[in-house]
Structures are given as C-alpha cells and as structure tokens.
Design a protein around this motif. Structure first.
Motif, PDB file in Angstrom:
ATOM      1  N   ALA A 279     -52.415  45.264 -77.449  1.00  0.00           N
ATOM      2  CA  ALA A 279     -53.633  46.103 -77.427  1.00  0.00           C
ATOM      3  C   ALA A 279     -53.431  47.325 -76.532  1.00  0.00           C
ATOM      4  CB  ALA A 279     -54.823  45.277 -76.951  1.00  0.00           C
ATOM      5  N   ASP A 280     -52.738  47.135 -75.405  1.00  0.00           N
ATOM      6  CA  ASP A 280     -52.460  48.279 -74.525  1.00  0.00           C
ATOM      7  C   ASP A 280     -51.502  49.257 -75.209  1.00  0.00           C
ATOM      8  OD1 ASP A 280     -54.056  47.199 -72.582  1.00  0.00           O
ATOM      9  OD2 ASP A 280     -52.403  46.308 -71.443  1.00  0.00           O
ATOM     10  N   PHE A 281     -50.512  48.697 -75.907  1.00  0.00           N
ATOM     11  CA  PHE A 281     -49.567  49.549 -76.635  1.00  0.00           C
ATOM     12  C   PHE A 281     -50.325  50.409 -77.653  1.00  0.00           C
ATOM     13  CE2 PHE A 281     -46.792  50.478 -80.206  1.00  0.00           C
ATOM     14  CZ  PHE A 281     -45.660  50.976 -79.581  1.00  0.00           C
ATOM     15  N   GLY A 282     -51.270  49.780 -78.343  1.00  0.00           N
ATOM     16  CA  GLY A 282     -52.065  50.518 -79.337  1.00  0.00           C
ATOM     17  C   GLY A 282     -52.796  51.689 -78.703  1.00  0.00           C
ATOM     18  N   LYS A 283     -53.274  51.499 -77.495  1.00  0.00           N
ATOM     19  CA  LYS A 283     -54.012  52.584 -76.827  1.00  0.00           C
ATOM     20  C   LYS A 283     -53.076  53.721 -76.421  1.00  0.00           C
ATOM     21  CE  LYS A 283     -57.755  49.642 -75.180  1.00  0.00           C
ATOM     22  NZ  LYS A 283     -57.493  48.250 -74.928  1.00  0.00           N
ATOM     23  N   VAL A 284     -51.857  53.368 -76.043  1.00  0.00           N
ATOM     24  CA  VAL A 284     -50.872  54.415 -75.709  1.00  0.00           C
ATOM     25  C   VAL A 284     -50.606  55.282 -76.939  1.00  0.00           C
ATOM     26  CG1 VAL A 284     -48.475  54.842 -75.048  1.00  0.00           C
ATOM     27  CG2 VAL A 284     -49.794  53.075 -73.859  1.00  0.00           C
ATOM     28  N   VAL A 285     -50.422  54.625 -78.079  1.00  0.00           N
ATOM     29  CA  VAL A 285     -50.156  55.389 -79.308  1.00  0.00           C
ATOM     30  C   VAL A 285     -51.385  56.214 -79.694  1.00  0.00           C
ATOM     31  CG1 VAL A 285     -49.500  55.244 -81.745  1.00  0.00           C
ATOM     32  CG2 VAL A 285     -48.457  53.688 -80.076  1.00  0.00           C
ATOM     33  N   ALA A 286     -52.566  55.628 -79.533  1.00  0.00           N
ATOM     34  CA  ALA A 286     -53.786  56.387 -79.857  1.00  0.00           C
ATOM     35  C   ALA A 286     -53.872  57.645 -78.998  1.00  0.00           C
ATOM     36  CB  ALA A 286     -55.025  55.514 -79.652  1.00  0.00           C
ATOM     37  N   PHE A 287     -53.467  57.540 -77.737  1.00  0.00           N
ATOM     38  CA  PHE A 287     -53.468  58.739 -76.892  1.00  0.00           C
ATOM     39  C   PHE A 287     -52.502  59.802 -77.441  1.00  0.00           C
ATOM     40  CE2 PHE A 287     -51.483  61.284 -73.578  1.00  0.00           C
ATOM     41  CZ  PHE A 287     -52.574  62.058 -73.237  1.00  0.00           C
ATOM     42  N   LEU A 288     -51.312  59.361 -77.845  1.00  0.00           N
ATOM     43  CA  LEU A 288     -50.345  60.336 -78.394  1.00  0.00           C
ATOM     44  C   LEU A 288     -50.867  60.985 -79.680  1.00  0.00           C
ATOM     45  CD1 LEU A 288     -46.929  58.531 -77.830  1.00  0.00           C
ATOM     46  CD2 LEU A 288     -47.781  60.563 -76.649  1.00  0.00           C
ATOM     47  N   CYS A 289     -51.779  60.283 -80.344  1.00  0.00           N
ATOM     48  CA  CYS A 289     -52.375  60.816 -81.584  1.00  0.00           C
ATOM     49  C   CYS A 289     -53.641  61.628 -81.295  1.00  0.00           C
ATOM     50  CB  CYS A 289     -52.730  59.671 -82.530  1.00  0.00           C
ATOM     51  SG  CYS A 289     -51.291  58.772 -83.129  1.00  0.00           S
ATOM     52  N   SER A 290     -53.921  61.866 -80.050  1.00  0.00           N
ATOM     53  CA  SER A 290     -55.186  62.516 -79.683  1.00  0.00           C
ATOM     54  C   SER A 290     -55.056  64.033 -79.599  1.00  0.00           C
ATOM     55  CB  SER A 290     -55.653  61.984 -78.320  1.00  0.00           C
ATOM     56  OG  SER A 290     -54.835  62.520 -77.297  1.00  0.00           O
ATOM     57  N   SER A 291     -56.210  64.689 -79.518  1.00  0.00           N
ATOM     58  CA  SER A 291     -56.201  66.142 -79.314  1.00  0.00           C
ATOM     59  C   SER A 291     -55.572  66.535 -77.987  1.00  0.00           C
ATOM     60  CB  SER A 291     -57.620  66.691 -79.409  1.00  0.00           C
ATOM     61  OG  SER A 291     -57.947  66.830 -80.767  1.00  0.00           O
ATOM     62  N   PRO A 292     -55.952  65.898 -76.864  1.00  0.00           N
ATOM     63  CA  PRO A 292     -55.366  66.337 -75.590  1.00  0.00           C
ATOM     64  C   PRO A 292     -53.864  66.131 -75.488  1.00  0.00           C
ATOM     65  CG  PRO A 292     -57.035  64.607 -75.221  1.00  0.00           C
ATOM     66  CD  PRO A 292     -57.016  64.895 -76.689  1.00  0.00           C
ATOM     67  N   ALA A 293     -53.267  65.345 -76.388  1.00  0.00           N
ATOM     68  CA  ALA A 293     -51.812  65.143 -76.333  1.00  0.00           C
ATOM     69  C   ALA A 293     -51.066  66.195 -77.154  1.00  0.00           C
ATOM     70  CB  ALA A 293     -51.463  63.743 -76.837  1.00  0.00           C
ATOM     71  N   GLY A 294     -51.740  67.291 -77.461  1.00  0.00           N
ATOM     72  CA  GLY A 294     -51.149  68.302 -78.339  1.00  0.00           C
ATOM     73  C   GLY A 294     -49.875  68.955 -77.822  1.00  0.00           C
ATOM     74  N   PHE A 295     -49.620  68.860 -76.508  1.00  0.00           N
ATOM     75  CA  PHE A 295     -48.405  69.485 -75.967  1.00  0.00           C
ATOM     76  C   PHE A 295     -47.296  68.449 -75.759  1.00  0.00           C
ATOM     77  CE2 PHE A 295     -46.215  72.365 -72.784  1.00  0.00           C
ATOM     78  CZ  PHE A 295     -45.995  73.389 -73.692  1.00  0.00           C
ATOM     79  N   VAL A 296     -47.565  67.203 -76.146  1.00  0.00           N
ATOM     80  CA  VAL A 296     -46.525  66.160 -76.094  1.00  0.00           C
ATOM     81  C   VAL A 296     -45.869  66.142 -77.460  1.00  0.00           C
ATOM     82  CG1 VAL A 296     -46.006  63.738 -75.649  1.00  0.00           C
ATOM     83  CG2 VAL A 296     -47.968  64.811 -74.511  1.00  0.00           C
ATOM     84  N   ASN A 297     -44.667  66.667 -77.554  1.00  0.00           N
ATOM     85  CA  ASN A 297     -44.009  66.798 -78.851  1.00  0.00           C
ATOM     86  C   ASN A 297     -42.513  66.575 -78.689  1.00  0.00           C
ATOM     87  OD1 ASN A 297     -43.791  67.423 -81.626  1.00  0.00           O
ATOM     88  ND2 ASN A 297     -43.255  69.552 -81.169  1.00  0.00           N
ATOM     89  N   GLY A 298     -41.925  65.857 -79.643  1.00  0.00           N
ATOM     90  CA  GLY A 298     -40.492  65.591 -79.575  1.00  0.00           C
ATOM     91  C   GLY A 298     -40.130  64.660 -78.436  1.00  0.00           C
ATOM     92  N   ALA A 299     -41.084  63.826 -78.032  1.00  0.00           N
ATOM     93  CA  ALA A 299     -40.831  62.915 -76.915  1.00  0.00           C
ATOM     94  C   ALA A 299     -40.516  61.515 -77.440  1.00  0.00           C
ATOM     95  CB  ALA A 299     -42.059  62.854 -76.008  1.00  0.00           C
TER      96      ALA A 299
END
Ligand code: NAD
Length: 242
Positions: A210-230
């Motif tokens: 469940a925690d892993f799912g939340k990490v991925v949801a964050f990467l799929c979020s608007s505020p994660a828009g500058f996290v790319n190619g990581a």
C-alpha cells in the motif's frame, strides 16, 4: 497535498493483485478513473468490484501484458471509454529465477516480452494521446535488480536494465520536445506480495504494498512534473549500490 489526479484516466497493467493493485488503489483514492488489466478474470473483477464500491469508475480488460497487442488495446479502451489516457503504469509479473549461464532462449524471449517490450509498448501507445493534452505521467514498475544485479534473478537483471536504459533516453526526448509527459522507473525492493512468497520470502522486514502504491501515485501526480527519467528505488535501504 493535492496530487492533482482527480478525474484523470489511469491505465494500470497487471493491476489485479500485488503492487499493481496497490498502485491502482492509490490512484483510485486520489480520484482517478481506472483501466485495469490482468490475465485472470476472477481476480481482476474482484479488484474492480472493490474499487467500484468506493465510487471509482473502472473498466477491466482480461489480457496478458506480454501479448504484443495488449498495451495498445488498453490505451484504446481508455480513450474509447473515458476520452483520454493521462497516466500509464506498466507492470507485469516478474520472470522466474535462473542463473545467467543456465538461461534458455525461450526464457529470455519471455522475459523480454513481459518485462521490457510490454512497458515500451505501453509508452508508445500512450504518448500520442498524452501529447495532445500536453500532460502525462508514465511509471514502469521494475525491480531493485536494476541497480544491483541478483545472481539468481538473471532474467530480471537482463530485461529490466534494458528497460531502464530505454526509459532514460525516452524520458530525455519527451522533455526535450516539451511534451509535459514524465517517464520514470520505480524499482521495488522486497514487498509482501504473492510474488515475494513465491520466491521464498517470509515477509519479515518487507515493504507494505500500500505504501509502494502511494509512492507511485505521487510520481503520477501534478507536483511530480519535474521528476523525469528517474529510477526510484523503494527498498527500505536494502540495496547498497550507489
Ligand atoms: P505478484 O505476482 O504478486 O502480482 C502480479 C500481478 O500481476 C498479479 O495480479 C498477476 O496476476 C498479474 N500478472 C502477472 N503477470 C501478468 C501478465 N503477464 N499479464 C497480466 N497480468 C499479469 O507480483 P508483485 O509482487 O506485485 O510484483 C510486481 C512486479 O514487481 C513484478 O514484475 C515483480 O517481479 C516486481 N518486483 C516485486 C518485488 C516484491 O517484493 N514484491 C520485488 C522486486 C520486484
């Protein structure tokens, strides 16, 4: 924090159980609509029913992620049913254990289909639709074997490092064209799923899906828009590779 994914359309491959389901769960909690695929109809429908009970709109597709037609089919279903695909999460079951010098060509071909090509196909199918809306989030679920090879998981080491190399370069190209699309790898360490038990783990010290799912949801979020190619390793600090 508002992840900004409410009303977005998310395709999650292999989303009926384990880490894929946990990702779908987190995205549904944040208000996303779902297109889910898995091979087994019963477990897929059971997952979908639990999401629908909470008010999430879900479309299911019984399909093997390793089938070359599946990724495109999922994207088509998303566009047909919801009008778009905004989030794509590439996932499939892991390859069987095996040491590097004992692999057969058949095993290698299967691992490349499920753990390399399926993800590339999902990216290829989703990107044209995301480009049109100048927004997209794509995550490929892989393994910590991307950063630290495991002698008994040679198929995983092989297929997932190939995917990592491709994702790194594709993410760069998506940024260079100003697409608004991010493409990242998420690399789980040991998590308490059926896969871990099948590999002989007892769950002690393992991560919570469940925690892993939340990490991925964050990467799929608007505020994660500058996290790319990581390549984000989610392993509780197990892996020592720098
Ligand atoms: P899992 O086996 O518990 O669940 C996988 C889910 O995907 C199941 O619902 C299964 O039916 C479905 N699935 C498997 N192969 C499929 C296919 N070809 N097409 C469609 N659906 C398919 O696995 P998990 O633990 O959730 O792991 C997900 C991914 O993460 C795997 O690639 C795995 O190797 C990797 N991983 C997991 C761990 C861990 O500790 N759980 C650690 C490292 C990497």
């Amino acid at each position: 924090m508002d992840l900004g994914v409410s009303g977005k359309v998310a395709v999650v491959m292999a989303g009926s159980r384990g880490l894929g389901r946990a990702v779908a769960d987190s995205l549904a909690t944040e208000g996303a609509h779902l297109v889910l695929c898995a091979r087994g109809e019963a477990s897929l429908e059971s997952a979908a029913a639990s999401f629908r009970d909470r008010g999430t709109e879900v479309v299911t597709v019984v399909a093997d992620a390793a089938d070359p037609h599946t990724p495109e089919r999922l994207v088509e279903v998303a566009v047909h049913h919801f009008g778009s695909v905004d989030i794509a999460v590439a996932n499939a079951g892991g390859p069987p254990p095996g040491r590097a010098l004992e692999l057969t060509e058949g095993q290698i071909a299967d691992a490349l289909q499920a753990n390399l090509l399926a993800s590339m196909r999902l990216v290829g199918a989703a990107v044209p639709h995301m480009r049109r809306r100048a927004w997209g989030r794509i995550c490929c679920i892989t393994s910590y074997t991307v950063v630290q090879a495991v002698p008994t998981l040679a198929l995983s080491n092989l297929a997932r490092t190939g995917l990592w190399a491709w994702v790194k370069t594709a993410a760069h190209d998506l940024a260079a064209e100003g697409s608004g699309i991010t493409l990242n790898l998420v690399c789980p360490g040991r998590h308490a799923t059926e896969r871990m038990v099948a590999l002989g783990g007892d769950g002690a010290g393992a991560g919570d899906p469940a925690d892993f799912g939340k990490v991925v949801a964050f990467l799929c979020s608007s505020p994660a828009g500058f996290v790319n190619g990581a390549a984000l390793v989610v392993d509780g600090g197990d892996t020592l590779a720098l």
